[in-house]
Design an enzyme around this catalytic site. Structure first.
Site, PDB file in Angstrom:
ATOM      1  N   HIS A   1       3.759   0.433   1.134  1.00 21.03           N
ATOM      2  CA  HIS A   1       2.798   1.275   1.965  1.00 21.03           C
ATOM      3  C   HIS A   1       1.630   0.488   2.432  1.00 21.03           C
ATOM      4  O   HIS A   1       0.532   0.766   2.511  1.00 21.03           O
ATOM      5  CB  HIS A   1       1.823   2.111   0.735  1.00 21.03           C
ATOM      6  CG  HIS A   1       2.756   3.457   0.223  1.00 21.03           C
ATOM      7  ND1 HIS A   1       2.953   4.382   1.194  1.00 21.03           N
ATOM      8  CD2 HIS A   1       3.317   3.779  -0.881  1.00 21.03           C
ATOM      9  CE1 HIS A   1       3.805   5.277   0.490  1.00 21.03           C
ATOM     10  NE2 HIS A   1       3.821   5.020  -0.649  1.00 21.03           N
TER      11      HIS A   1
ATOM     12  N   ASP B   1       3.586  -0.215  -5.089  1.00 16.89           N
ATOM     13  CA  ASP B   1       4.485   1.049  -5.311  1.00 16.89           C
ATOM     14  C   ASP B   1       5.454   1.396  -3.926  1.00 16.89           C
ATOM     15  O   ASP B   1       4.940   0.989  -2.846  1.00 16.89           O
ATOM     16  CB  ASP B   1       3.783   2.351  -5.609  1.00 16.89           C
ATOM     17  CG  ASP B   1       2.929   2.829  -4.647  1.00 16.89           C
ATOM     18  OD1 ASP B   1       2.195   1.952  -3.927  1.00 16.89           O
ATOM     19  OD2 ASP B   1       2.524   4.069  -4.383  1.00 16.89           O
ATOM     20  N   GLU B   2       6.653   1.900  -4.319  1.00 14.81           N
ATOM     21  CA  GLU B   2       7.428   2.413  -3.249  1.00 14.81           C
ATOM     22  C   GLU B   2       7.450   1.373  -1.994  1.00 14.81           C
ATOM     23  O   GLU B   2       7.516   1.627  -0.846  1.00 14.81           O
ATOM     24  CB  GLU B   2       6.913   4.035  -2.593  1.00 14.81           C
ATOM     25  CG  GLU B   2       6.735   4.942  -3.776  1.00 14.81           C
ATOM     26  CD  GLU B   2       6.141   6.200  -3.191  1.00 14.81           C
ATOM     27  OE1 GLU B   2       5.107   6.027  -2.217  1.00 14.81           O
ATOM     28  OE2 GLU B   2       6.365   7.290  -3.883  1.00 14.81           O
ATOM     29  N   VAL B   3       8.261   0.375  -2.538  1.00 13.15           N
ATOM     30  CA  VAL B   3       8.590  -0.867  -1.593  1.00 13.15           C
ATOM     31  C   VAL B   3       9.733  -0.427  -1.117  1.00 13.15           C
ATOM     32  O   VAL B   3      10.974  -1.024  -1.469  1.00 13.15           O
ATOM     33  CB  VAL B   3       8.126  -2.110  -2.266  1.00 13.15           C
ATOM     34  CG1 VAL B   3       8.428  -3.144  -1.093  1.00 13.15           C
ATOM     35  CG2 VAL B   3       7.101  -2.401  -2.805  1.00 13.15           C
TER      36      VAL B   3
ATOM     37  N   ASP C   1       6.441   1.773 -10.518  1.00 18.09           N
ATOM     38  CA  ASP C   1       7.752   2.248 -10.243  1.00 18.09           C
ATOM     39  C   ASP C   1       8.872   1.254  -9.751  1.00 18.09           C
ATOM     40  O   ASP C   1       9.940   1.241 -10.149  1.00 18.09           O
ATOM     41  CB  ASP C   1       7.549   3.287  -8.966  1.00 18.09           C
ATOM     42  CG  ASP C   1       6.991   3.079  -7.883  1.00 18.09           C
ATOM     43  OD1 ASP C   1       7.454   2.725  -6.712  1.00 18.09           O
ATOM     44  OD2 ASP C   1       5.714   2.795  -8.027  1.00 18.09           O
TER      45      ASP C   1
END
Length: 346
Positions: free
Chosen positions: A84, A140-142, A191
């Site tokens: 992000h 998160d959400e790499v 995550d």
């Protein structure tokens, strides 16, 4: 602890509005706020290009912190340092630090300049938050981790893996935090850690450096799975964990009205998780309220629209349920005759 998340990457509130809702946060049961600054922080020097045209000024940041102190709300700043990173890597001057050239989400963890960039961001934010006990570094959400050309070549060498690559960058960021700010503990979304084997987690320094935040915004949590995940993290060496729920911004990218029932169920489920793990496991819960799903996305529910849901969720956490007397308290707080009228469905 019960922290309300302020996501500033879409329709950020004016300081005068925060002065009105901080007392409400406190009255409803919050004792902290997680401020995700994104491009609303007044970055200076070589980082000035990151700030939005309408970013808060340093004096406004200080006023926000003062208002939080007046209302006994502990402030935890959040700066994304891995995934992000759109608000950073969208800029042409920094595009060479992308993991994949086409996508600005993910930072290339192989370049020294990448670490220098995120630590400089952390340092500028910490300069205005000198007393912060915790600092959230995102992670998160790499999404594109391991897909860059440098990563592909690196992954071909034994015993390299995506997990090792992920942990090494997390460790580098958290080590900077611990060395530079020894009284500040880094927090991190969990995550990217969930699927990493216990032996790899415990073999890294990450469990000694950070406190992971387990997030799940669904109305029907896998309670047994959550208990197993908590157990895995504890066995890996993490001393404290956090939970993260959602009071808005988690039921649709273009959701305009908050489905209160969904978010209430999410919090009641998290209460069950908290009751099923040892008492010294969860340090607190972050009630997230997303404004956008990412920097380039459309807006979902705005903060004022989500306030009734926040009131319901905070009071449910505070009282351990949402019985009729708790519902009546919320209606009284909000000055409405019936919550049913506000239980919008999309």
């Amino acid at each position: 602890m019960r922290l309300v998340h302020l996501d500033l990457k879409g329709a950020p509130p004016k300081v005068c509005y925060l002065s009105e809702i901080f007392p409400l946060f406190r009255a409803l049961g919050a004792n902290g706020i997680l401020i995700e600054y994104e491009d609303m922080f007044p970055y200076e020097g070589h980082l000035r290009l990151l700030r939005a045209k309408h970013a808060y000024s340093p004096s406004e940041i200080k006023e926000i912190l003062h208002l939080a102190t007046l209302n006994e709300l502990e402030v935890i700043p959040l700066v994304q340092t891995f995934g992000h990173m759109e608000f950073v890597l969208k800029h042409e001057a920094l595009a060479h630090l992308r993991e994949v050239a086409r996508f600005p989400n993910t930072l290339n963890p192989h370049k020294e300049e990448s670490l220098a960039l995120v630590t400089a961001m952390i340092d500028q934010v910490m300069e205005l938050h000198p007393g912060a006990r915790w600092f959230h570094v995102g992670c998160d959400e790499v999404y594109y981790l391991g897909e860059g050309e440098t990563s592909r070549q690196w992954l071909q060498q034994e015993p390299n893996s995506k997990a090792k690559l992920c942990l090494s960058h997390m460790e580098a960021v958290a080590s900077h935090m611990r060395a530079r700010y020894p009284t500040t503990t880094p927090l991190m979304w969990d995550d990217m850690l969930r699927d990493i084997p216990e032996d790899q987690l415990s073999g890294s320094r990450v469990p000694q450096l950070v406190e992971p935040v387990l997030w799940d915004y669904g109305a029907d949590l896998d309670l047994h799975g959550k208990a197993l995940l908590v157990e895995k993290y504890r066995k890996s060496g993490f001393s404290w964990l956090w939970a993260a729920s959602a009071f808005k911004g988690a039921t649709g990218v273009n959701q305009s009205l908050t489905p209160i029932e969904h978010h209430l169920r999410n919090h009641l489920q998290w209460l069950q998780v908290a009751g099923s793990v040892p008492a010294d496991t969860l340090r607190g819960i972050i009630l997230t309220g997303w404004q956008r799903y990412d920097h380039f996305s459309v807006l979902c529910e705005l903060l004022p629209v989500g306030i009734p849901s926040l009131a319901v969720c905070l009071q449910a956490l505070l009282h351990g349920d949402f019985a009729e007397n708790v519902k009546a308290r919320v209606e009284n707080f909000l000055g409405i005759s019936s919550l049913e009228e506000m239980s919008f469905r999309r």
